[in-house]
Scaffold this motif. Structure first.
Motif, PDB file in Angstrom:
ATOM      1  N   GLN A 233       0.842  -1.203   0.000  1.00  0.00           N
ATOM      2  CA  GLN A 233       0.000   0.000   0.000  1.00  0.00           C
ATOM      3  C   GLN A 233       0.876   1.252   0.000  1.00  0.00           C
ATOM      4  OE1 GLN A 233      -3.152  -0.256  -0.501  1.00  0.00           O
ATOM      5  NE2 GLN A 233      -3.811   1.834  -0.189  1.00  0.00           N
ATOM      6  N   LYS A 234       1.962   1.212   0.746  1.00  0.00           N
ATOM      7  CA  LYS A 234       2.866   2.356   0.819  1.00  0.00           C
ATOM      8  C   LYS A 234       3.465   2.672  -0.558  1.00  0.00           C
ATOM      9  CE  LYS A 234       7.016   3.975   3.209  1.00  0.00           C
ATOM     10  NZ  LYS A 234       8.055   3.657   4.180  1.00  0.00           N
ATOM     11  N   ARG A 235       3.917   1.646  -1.265  1.00  0.00           N
ATOM     12  CA  ARG A 235       4.475   1.836  -2.603  1.00  0.00           C
ATOM     13  C   ARG A 235       3.404   2.352  -3.561  1.00  0.00           C
ATOM     14  NH1 ARG A 235       8.176  -3.582  -3.622  1.00  0.00           N
ATOM     15  NH2 ARG A 235       9.727  -3.109  -2.034  1.00  0.00           N
ATOM     16  N   LYS A 236       2.222   1.768  -3.478  1.00  0.00           N
ATOM     17  CA  LYS A 236       1.106   2.153  -4.332  1.00  0.00           C
ATOM     18  C   LYS A 236       0.793   3.638  -4.153  1.00  0.00           C
ATOM     19  CE  LYS A 236      -3.862   1.252  -4.625  1.00  0.00           C
ATOM     20  NZ  LYS A 236      -4.376   2.332  -3.800  1.00  0.00           N
ATOM     21  N   LEU A 237       0.677   4.065  -2.899  1.00  0.00           N
ATOM     22  CA  LEU A 237       0.365   5.467  -2.620  1.00  0.00           C
ATOM     23  C   LEU A 237       1.479   6.401  -3.098  1.00  0.00           C
ATOM     24  CD1 LEU A 237      -1.286   5.119   0.891  1.00  0.00           C
ATOM     25  CD2 LEU A 237      -2.423   5.556  -1.298  1.00  0.00           C
ATOM     26  N   ALA A 238       2.716   5.987  -2.902  1.00  0.00           N
ATOM     27  CA  ALA A 238       3.851   6.818  -3.340  1.00  0.00           C
ATOM     28  C   ALA A 238       3.828   6.996  -4.860  1.00  0.00           C
ATOM     29  CB  ALA A 238       5.169   6.190  -2.895  1.00  0.00           C
ATOM     30  N   LEU A 239       3.537   5.928  -5.582  1.00  0.00           N
ATOM     31  CA  LEU A 239       3.464   6.019  -7.042  1.00  0.00           C
ATOM     32  C   LEU A 239       2.280   6.888  -7.471  1.00  0.00           C
ATOM     33  CD1 LEU A 239       4.362   2.335  -7.908  1.00  0.00           C
ATOM     34  CD2 LEU A 239       5.671   4.367  -8.571  1.00  0.00           C
ATOM     35  N   GLU A 240       1.169   6.733  -6.795  1.00  0.00           N
ATOM     36  CA  GLU A 240      -0.022   7.507  -7.151  1.00  0.00           C
ATOM     37  C   GLU A 240       0.175   8.992  -6.866  1.00  0.00           C
ATOM     38  OE1 GLU A 240      -3.050   5.255  -5.151  1.00  0.00           O
ATOM     39  OE2 GLU A 240      -3.300   3.952  -6.898  1.00  0.00           O
TER      40      GLU A 240
ATOM     41  N   GLU B  15     -14.621   0.901  -5.328  1.00  0.00           N
ATOM     42  CA  GLU B  15     -14.548   0.472  -3.929  1.00  0.00           C
ATOM     43  C   GLU B  15     -13.988   1.592  -3.053  1.00  0.00           C
ATOM     44  OE1 GLU B  15     -15.118  -1.408  -0.538  1.00  0.00           O
ATOM     45  OE2 GLU B  15     -15.924  -2.014  -2.478  1.00  0.00           O
ATOM     46  N   GLU B  16     -13.008   2.307  -3.581  1.00  0.00           N
ATOM     47  CA  GLU B  16     -12.439   3.440  -2.849  1.00  0.00           C
ATOM     48  C   GLU B  16     -13.510   4.516  -2.628  1.00  0.00           C
ATOM     49  OE1 GLU B  16      -8.679   6.520  -3.415  1.00  0.00           O
ATOM     50  OE2 GLU B  16      -8.844   4.778  -4.729  1.00  0.00           O
ATOM     51  N   LEU B  17     -14.357   4.736  -3.639  1.00  0.00           N
ATOM     52  CA  LEU B  17     -15.443   5.708  -3.513  1.00  0.00           C
ATOM     53  C   LEU B  17     -16.470   5.245  -2.476  1.00  0.00           C
ATOM     54  CD1 LEU B  17     -16.725   8.358  -4.453  1.00  0.00           C
ATOM     55  CD2 LEU B  17     -17.843   7.053  -6.298  1.00  0.00           C
TER      56      LEU B  17
ATOM     57  N   HIS C 167      -8.158  14.471  -1.941  1.00  0.00           N
ATOM     58  CA  HIS C 167      -8.090  13.054  -2.327  1.00  0.00           C
ATOM     59  C   HIS C 167      -7.935  13.016  -3.845  1.00  0.00           C
ATOM     60  CE1 HIS C 167      -9.414  11.610   1.655  1.00  0.00           C
ATOM     61  NE2 HIS C 167     -10.053  12.770   1.682  1.00  0.00           N
ATOM     62  N   LYS C 168      -6.782  13.479  -4.301  1.00  0.00           N
ATOM     63  CA  LYS C 168      -6.548  13.794  -5.706  1.00  0.00           C
ATOM     64  C   LYS C 168      -6.943  12.680  -6.673  1.00  0.00           C
ATOM     65  CE  LYS C 168      -3.042  15.525  -8.847  1.00  0.00           C
ATOM     66  NZ  LYS C 168      -1.664  15.953  -8.987  1.00  0.00           N
ATOM     67  N   ARG C 169      -6.466  11.476  -6.447  1.00  0.00           N
ATOM     68  CA  ARG C 169      -6.735  10.380  -7.387  1.00  0.00           C
ATOM     69  C   ARG C 169      -8.227  10.099  -7.479  1.00  0.00           C
ATOM     70  NH1 ARG C 169      -4.391   5.563  -5.161  1.00  0.00           N
ATOM     71  NH2 ARG C 169      -6.328   5.523  -4.024  1.00  0.00           N
ATOM     72  N   LEU C 170      -8.901   9.983  -6.337  1.00  0.00           N
ATOM     73  CA  LEU C 170     -10.325   9.692  -6.327  1.00  0.00           C
ATOM     74  C   LEU C 170     -11.120  10.884  -6.855  1.00  0.00           C
ATOM     75  CD1 LEU C 170     -12.455   7.583  -5.671  1.00  0.00           C
ATOM     76  CD2 LEU C 170     -12.533   8.485  -3.335  1.00  0.00           C
ATOM     77  N   TYR C 171     -10.705  12.078  -6.515  1.00  0.00           N
ATOM     78  CA  TYR C 171     -11.341  13.293  -7.024  1.00  0.00           C
ATOM     79  C   TYR C 171     -11.307  13.302  -8.557  1.00  0.00           C
ATOM     80  CZ  TYR C 171     -11.974  18.276  -8.021  1.00  0.00           C
ATOM     81  OH  TYR C 171     -12.408  19.480  -8.521  1.00  0.00           O
ATOM     82  N   ASN C 172     -10.135  13.035  -9.133  1.00  0.00           N
ATOM     83  CA  ASN C 172      -9.996  13.012 -10.591  1.00  0.00           C
ATOM     84  C   ASN C 172     -10.846  11.906 -11.214  1.00  0.00           C
ATOM     85  OD1 ASN C 172      -8.249  15.180 -10.561  1.00  0.00           O
ATOM     86  ND2 ASN C 172      -6.418  13.908 -10.533  1.00  0.00           N
TER      87      ASN C 172
END
Length: 130
Positions: free
Chosen positions: A37-44, A84-86, A102-107
């Motif tokens: 999850q940490k890597r995923k968030l850093a990449l996002e 699912e995140e939404l 919440h930039k990614r979800l907002y976009n």
């Protein structure tokens, strides 16, 4: 360069980004993966594209049906993950009007709204009635 779709001329980085995408696919399929999850968030946070742009794939003259199927499945898995995140966001905040923090979800939600507007206006849209 303005993109995380690394050109093949940057071989090491190109291979590394493809490995991240593969590891992410395993992670969202609940298979063993080094992706955390940490890597995923850093990449996002960098705006990492989990699915290479369709244009890059269509430029391959030798693209076969398996490539197209794999791209569609990965894109669908990412869409399902965002949905699912939404759901979790709505549980926590009581709304689907996602805050810009919440930039990614907002976009993603804005893209869904835009695609819906195009669909109901009978314009080209990846969204369908189904």
């Amino acid at each position: 360069y303005g993109t995380t779709n690394v050109d093949k001329s940057h071989k090491r980085l190109y291979n590394w980004t493809n490995t991240q995408r593969r590891d992410y696919k395993f992670m969202i399929a609940n298979e063993t993966s080094p992706m955390t999850q940490k890597r995923k968030l850093a990449l996002e946070e960098l705006g990492f594209n989990w699915v290479r742009e369709p244009v890059a794939m269509t430029q391959k003259k030798s693209q076969n049906a398996c490539d197209r199927i794999a791209w569609n499945l990965a894109n669908e898995a990412i869409w399902d993950a965002r949905l699912e995140e939404l759901r979790r966001y709505k549980e926590e905040y009581g709304t689907t009007n996602v805050d810009k923090s919440h930039k990614r979800l907002y976009n993603w939600t804005n893209t869904q709204r835009r695609d819906y507007k195009f669909m109901i206006a009978n314009e080209t849209s990846p969204m369908t009635q189904k």
